[in-house]
Structures are given as structure tokens and as C-alpha cells.
Motif scaffolding. Structure first.
Motif, PDB file in Angstrom:
ATOM      1  N   ASP A  27       6.965  11.658  -3.263  1.00 10.79           N
ATOM      2  CA  ASP A  27       5.793  10.808  -3.056  1.00 10.79           C
ATOM      3  C   ASP A  27       4.832  11.056  -4.220  1.00 10.79           C
ATOM      4  OD1 ASP A  27       3.445   9.609  -2.350  1.00 10.79           O
ATOM      5  OD2 ASP A  27       3.390  10.385  -0.296  1.00 10.79           O
ATOM      6  N   ILE A  80       2.475   8.936  -5.142  1.00 12.14           N
ATOM      7  CA  ILE A  80       1.414   7.938  -4.997  1.00 12.14           C
ATOM      8  C   ILE A  80       0.107   8.433  -5.626  1.00 12.14           C
ATOM      9  CG2 ILE A  80      -0.039   6.779  -3.254  1.00 12.14           C
ATOM     10  CD1 ILE A  80       2.651   6.585  -1.582  1.00 12.14           C
ATOM     11  N   ALA A  81      -0.182   9.722  -5.467  1.00 14.72           N
ATOM     12  CA  ALA A  81      -1.396  10.279  -6.088  1.00 14.72           C
ATOM     13  C   ALA A  81      -1.125  10.779  -7.507  1.00 14.72           C
ATOM     14  CB  ALA A  81      -1.951  11.417  -5.230  1.00 14.72           C
ATOM     15  N   LYS A 136      -1.518   3.810  -5.570  1.00 16.61           N
ATOM     16  CA  LYS A 136      -2.839   4.176  -6.110  1.00 16.61           C
ATOM     17  C   LYS A 136      -3.133   3.640  -7.512  1.00 16.61           C
ATOM     18  CE  LYS A 136      -4.426   7.478  -2.866  1.00 16.61           C
ATOM     19  NZ  LYS A 136      -3.663   8.348  -1.993  1.00 16.61           N
ATOM     20  N   SER A 138       0.848  -1.195   0.000  1.00 19.80           N
ATOM     21  CA  SER A 138       0.000   0.000   0.000  1.00 19.80           C
ATOM     22  C   SER A 138       0.880   1.239   0.000  1.00 19.80           C
ATOM     23  CB  SER A 138      -0.909   0.025   1.228  1.00 19.80           C
ATOM     24  OG  SER A 138      -0.154   0.361   2.370  1.00 19.80           O
ATOM     25  N   GLY A 139       0.255   2.357  -0.309  1.00 18.18           N
ATOM     26  CA  GLY A 139       0.994   3.614  -0.380  1.00 18.18           C
ATOM     27  C   GLY A 139       1.701   3.953   0.918  1.00 18.18           C
ATOM     28  N   SER A 140       0.997   3.817   2.022  1.00 21.67           N
ATOM     29  CA  SER A 140       1.613   4.158   3.310  1.00 21.67           C
ATOM     30  C   SER A 140       2.858   3.310   3.558  1.00 21.67           C
ATOM     31  CB  SER A 140       0.615   3.941   4.454  1.00 21.67           C
ATOM     32  OG  SER A 140      -0.494   4.792   4.302  1.00 21.67           O
ATOM     33  N   TYR A 169       0.559  15.288   2.541  1.00 21.15           N
ATOM     34  CA  TYR A 169      -0.080  14.055   3.001  1.00 21.15           C
ATOM     35  C   TYR A 169       0.729  12.868   2.488  1.00 21.15           C
ATOM     36  CZ  TYR A 169      -3.153  10.167   3.818  1.00 21.15           C
ATOM     37  OH  TYR A 169      -3.645   8.948   4.252  1.00 21.15           O
ATOM     38  N   HIS A 170       1.082  11.955   3.381  1.00 19.39           N
ATOM     39  CA  HIS A 170       1.906  10.821   2.974  1.00 19.39           C
ATOM     40  C   HIS A 170       1.399   9.479   3.491  1.00 19.39           C
ATOM     41  CE1 HIS A 170       4.867  13.493   1.172  1.00 19.39           C
ATOM     42  NE2 HIS A 170       4.764  14.257   2.246  1.00 19.39           N
ATOM     43  N   GLY A 171       0.202   9.444   4.059  1.00 15.93           N
ATOM     44  CA  GLY A 171      -0.340   8.169   4.513  1.00 15.93           C
ATOM     45  C   GLY A 171      -0.606   8.167   6.006  1.00 15.93           C
ATOM     46  N   GLU A 212       5.242  15.814  -1.910  1.00 16.26           N
ATOM     47  CA  GLU A 212       4.455  15.417  -3.080  1.00 16.26           C
ATOM     48  C   GLU A 212       4.785  16.421  -4.182  1.00 16.26           C
ATOM     49  OE1 GLU A 212       0.135  14.838  -1.332  1.00 16.26           O
ATOM     50  OE2 GLU A 212       1.431  16.063  -0.105  1.00 16.26           O
ATOM     51  N   VAL A 231       5.735   4.542   1.611  1.00 13.70           N
ATOM     52  CA  VAL A 231       6.337   5.708   2.267  1.00 13.70           C
ATOM     53  C   VAL A 231       7.212   5.265   3.440  1.00 13.70           C
ATOM     54  CG1 VAL A 231       5.823   7.796   3.621  1.00 13.70           C
ATOM     55  CG2 VAL A 231       4.584   7.350   1.488  1.00 13.70           C
TER      56      VAL A 231
HETATM   57  C1  LIG Z   1      -2.984   7.972  -0.715  1.00 13.32           C
HETATM   58  C2  LIG Z   1      -1.629   8.492  -0.478  1.00 13.32           C
HETATM   59  C3  LIG Z   1      -0.737   7.829   0.379  1.00 13.32           C
HETATM   60  C4  LIG Z   1      -1.121   6.613   1.176  1.00 13.32           C
HETATM   61  O1  LIG Z   1      -1.462   5.538   0.372  1.00 13.32           O
HETATM   62  P1  LIG Z   1      -2.374   4.346   0.985  1.00 13.32           P
HETATM   63  O2  LIG Z   1      -2.464   3.359  -0.127  1.00 13.32           O
HETATM   64  O3  LIG Z   1      -3.698   4.977   1.330  1.00 13.32           O
HETATM   65  O4  LIG Z   1      -1.680   3.820   2.181  1.00 13.32           O
HETATM   66  C5  LIG Z   1       0.533   8.358   0.513  1.00 13.32           C
HETATM   67  N1  LIG Z   1       0.909   9.459  -0.152  1.00 13.32           N
HETATM   68  C6  LIG Z   1       0.078  10.115  -0.980  1.00 13.32           C
HETATM   69  C7  LIG Z   1       0.569  11.321  -1.717  1.00 13.32           C
HETATM   70  C8  LIG Z   1      -1.219   9.669  -1.165  1.00 13.32           C
HETATM   71  O5  LIG Z   1      -2.057  10.344  -1.978  1.00 13.32           O
END
Ligand SMILES: *Cc1c(COP(=O)(O)O)cnc(C)c1O
Length: 434
Positions: free
Chosen positions: A255, A257-258, A284, A120-122, A154-156, A221, A125
Motif C-alpha cells: 500500500d 498510497i501515502a 493521494k 480513492s485510496g480505500s 493504516y489502509h483506509g 505499507e 485497497v
Molecule cells: C490515505 C490512505 C489510504 C486511504 O486512502 P483514501 O483516499 O483516504 O481512501 C489507504 N492507505 C494508506 C497507506 C493511506 O495513507
């Protein structure tokens, strides 16, 4: 019971039990807000148990870029499940993971040569932060054990990730006793197309210079701050961050992820500034929203530092690392994306969102609107009542989930013009009568 009443009672049974047993993201079990039961999804549409259909403006939180129930992704999952769904990744490898890692190295900014897969994203990170810390321990600079992050980031939700989220949104005061303490610079203020002013980076610059002996990495981000405020900022800021990290011998963690996989109009948001981070987090949209999967990429320098240090290896290894099913779907999703004219498509969505959002500026309750790539944001003057407004959006046949003052969309890339117009009309109908 006839079939309609039995269906309705089955529906309320699910919703009752949902409230009784199930915790949803950031939700209260003491004062639960009813959830909506999805029974089918296809293209950009979510089909609810009551027979209604919603155009999805959220792509299930950035993930479902190709829409739901995509034949190519379904086929990839089915083909892999008939071979093997999972095997341990310790000492075993397989084509889905190897192919995915090769593709990720090839499409991400230069210098990101090694891939660590996670769930997962968190976790991606957490892995990035651990890589940075272990790197400095391994190269004999263990005092470099702090991070520099940005306000509105935001990083999780796990603890290391939370420790670098916006201190206010992330309720750092409540977790004061348990969160690691890091440094924060003000959020960038200058927008993507606005004239650069060196003042925007002045405080960041002062902090990194003063704390460089303690700093393992900067984490941010790139270009779009997502869940911490849906804010877009100047590529020049990111370029200066890269320069300052080099100047002060601090690693840069991006990061994405988004933002990854085309959402901002570039394949990766770092490309807006033409920079490459030392470590990059992806998640994501990586599987097109089918499976949970994430990746942390790093430079050969970082991996060498880690592996030639005391431990002789990177100290991490999730049970479901490199899950073949998830990797197979990710490969199919990337193939779909890269073989399409995704850039033109995102430009199309961006142009339509820009046009559609113009009339929102005339609504009294709206403070500001902004668009970047496939992301449209309507910032209200005051926070919306989520339970109330969610009901109104659903009545309009659309799925939009605001937070605080932010009503925003990042629809699946396959959304048609007519669907996008209906989505924005639905939002307009709700916001203009609020
Ligand atoms: C959603 C998100 C995360 C966390 O990802 P999860 O899959 O929800 O754990 C981390 N960083 C950013 C920039 C995100 O948008």
C-alpha cells in the motif's frame, strides 16, 4: 454594512452552517470543533476567509506535492474539461487513462504490468484485496482467504480496508461483529538506518509459516507506516517479507498510497528494499492533490489467474473509473514530478527537517523526533489537545494537523527553505510553550 463586516458575517454564516450540516473527517457533530474556511490557495499557502495566510505543512494529507493552484495542473484540467470531463469506462477508452496507466507501469517496480483505476485510496485497497481473493479462488485454492497485516498499519476506512488497519486504532472491538477477521504481526521495531536483527521479523515469520494455507496475501505499507503511527522501519524487514511471501506462496500487497511519488526519497518506498510486490495501491499524490483518483497495479500472473478463472473477468467496475479529468491532471502532475530533480529536492527538505528537528529534542514534552525524505515527525509524550493546538498553529500562520501524540509535517515539495523554516519555527513556538 461595510464590506469588512459583510465579509465577516458571510464567514460566520459558512462556519455556522458547517457546524449545522457538515460532517468532517473523524469529527463529532455533537461537540464540533470549529473548522477554518479556505477561500484561496496558491503555492504552499492556504488563504483563510479572515484574510490570514497559512503555510501548509500537510500537503492536504500527502496529496498537494506541487503546491496549490499550479499553472501546469490548472491548464491540464482546463484543456480536458473543454474536451470531455467524464465518459463511462465500460467499453470506452481515452488517451488520458491509457497514458496514465502506461506511465504507472513504467515507473513502478518491475513486474507490475496491469492497472485498475478507481476513485480513492480505500477503494484501491478494496480492489487489491479483491484481486488477491479472486486470484486464489480462480487458481483453485479458495481456502486462501485470509490476510496478514501489521500492527500500526493504516489502509483506509472502508470495511475490507478497516479489517487490516491496526486493531486498536481502527477500533476493531467496536466493529467486532461486522469486520472480517485477519491475522496481525507486531509492527516492525528496527528503524531505517538501524542494524538489522532477525528477531524483528520472527513473529511475522512464524505466523506466515503456520497460516500459509489460509493466507491470500500480506498487506503492508512499505517503510513508512502512516496514519497508524508515522513509524519508519528497516528495508531489511520488507526484503524478508518478500522472501517469506515467496517461500510460502502468499501474495504481497504494498500500500503505497501515502509513500508513492517520491515522498520518502525514493519514487516508491518498495525501492528502499529493492522489492516488487504482486499488487500495489497508489492514490493521494497521484493527481498532485487536484482530483480524487487511485490505482491498483498487479502482476501479469495475478491478472492471468483472475481472468482465466470461473468469472472470466475481474469482478469490479466503479462508475467513475478512469475519470478523464482526473487522469489528465495525473498525467500533468507526473510529468512535472518526473521532469524535475525531485530526488535532490526531497533530500533538501530532509536535510532541513533534520536540522530543524534537532532543537525539538530539547523540549520537555517531546518524546522523539524522526525524519525520512519529506516527512518530519515529532512524537510527544502525551496526546495533544487538537482543538487547542490547532488554534495556536493557525495563530503562528501555519497549518499542521496532529493526531494523538504525533505532530508531523509532509509539506508540498515546492516549499522554499525560508517557508520550511517558518513552518518549523511556528511548530517550535507552540510546542516549546505547551
Ligand atoms: C490515505 C490512505 C489510504 C486511504 O486512502 P483514501 O483516499 O483516504 O481512501 C489507504 N492507505 C494508506 C497507506 C493511506 O495513507
Amino acid at each position: 454594512m461595510n464590506s469588512i463586516t459583510s465579509e465577516l458575517s458571510a464567514q460566520s454564516r459558512i462556519l455556522d452552517k458547517d457546524q449545522q450540516f457538515v460532517w468532517h473527517p473523524y469529527s463529532s457533530l455533537s461537540a464540533p470543533i470549529p473548522a477554518y474556511e479556505v477561500v484561496f490557495a496558491e503555492g504552499v499557502n492556504l488563504h483563510l476567509a479572515d484574510g490570514s495566510q497559512l503555510i501548509d505543512g500537510m500537503a492536504s494529507w500527502w496529496c498537494a506535492i506541487h503546491g496549490y493552484n499550479h499553472p501546469a495542473l490548472n491548464a491540464a484540467a482546463k484543456a480536458q474539461i473543454d474536451k470531455f470531463s467524464h465518459v463511462m469506462f465500460g467499453g470506452i477508452t481515452h488517451a488520458p487513462a491509457v497514458d496514465l496507466c502506461e506511465t504507472l507501469v513504467n515507473i513502478t517496480p518491475r513486474g507490475l504490468d496491469k492497472v485498475f483505476l478507481s476513485d480513492s485510496g480505500s477503494v484501491a485497497v478494496e480492489v487489491a484485496i479483491k484481486m488477491a481473493f479472486q486470484y486464489w479462488i480462480s487458481v483453485g485454492k479458495p481456502d486462501k482467504n485470509k490476510l496478514l497485516s501489521l500492527h500500526n498499519g493504516y489502509h483506509g476506512d472502508t470495511f475490507a480496508a478497516m479489517s487490516v488497519c491496526d486493531p486498536v486504532n481502527g477500533m476493531h472491538h467496536m466493529f467486532d461483529q461486522v469486520l472480517a477477521k485477519h491475522y496481525f504481526a507486531p509492527a516492525p521495531q528496527i528503524g531505517v538506518d538501524e542494524l538489522w536483527d532477525e528477531d524483528d521479523i520472527a513473529e511475522f515469520s512464524a505466523i506466515i509459516a503456520a497460516k500459509k494455507d489460509q493466507l491470500a496475501a500480506v498487506i503492508l505499507e512499505p517503510i513508512v507506516q502512516g496514519a497508524g503511527g508515522m513509524r519508519f522501519y528497516s528495508p531489511e524487514y520488507l526484503r524478508r517479507v518478500r522472501e517469506l511471501c515467496d517461500e510460502h506462496d502468499v501474495l504481497l500487497i504494498a500500500d503505497e498510497i501515502a509513500t508513492g511519488f517520491g515522498r520518502t526519497g525514493k519514487l516508491f518506498a518498495c525501492e528502499w528494499a529493492g522489492v516488487a510486490p504482486d499488487i500495489m495501491c497508489l492514490g493521494k499524490a497521484i493527481t498532485g492533490g487536484y482530483m480524487t483518483l487511485a490505482a491498483t497495479l498487479c502482476s501479469a500472473e495475478v491478472s492471468r489467474g483472475i481472468c482465466e478463472g470461473e468469472a472470466g473477468c475481474f469482478m469490479h467496475g466503479p462508475t467513475f473509473m478512469g475519470n478523464p479529468l482526473a487522469c489528465a491532471v495525473a498525467n500533468a502532475s507526473l510529468e512535472l514530478l518526473l521532469s524535475s530533480d525531485w530526488e535532490a529536492n526531497i533530500r533538501r527538505i530532509e536535510a532541513t527537517l533534520s536540522t530543524e528537528l534537532l532543537r525539538f529534542d530539547g523540549i520537555e514534552a517531546v518524546a522523539q523526533t524522526r525524519v525520512l525524505g519529506g516527512i518530519g515527525v515529532i512524537e510527544m509524550k502525551v496526546a495533544v489537545n487538537l482543538a487547542e493546538i490547532q488554534k495556536q498553529f493557525v495563530a503562528e500562520g501555519i497549518w499542521v494537523r496532529p493526531f494523538g501524540k504525533l505532530v508531523y509535517v509532509m509539506p508540498p515539495y515546492i516549499i522554499k527553505e525560508e517557508e520550511l523554516s517558518r513552518l518549523m519555527q511556528g511548530i517550535f513556538n507552540v510546542l516549546s510553550t505547551a
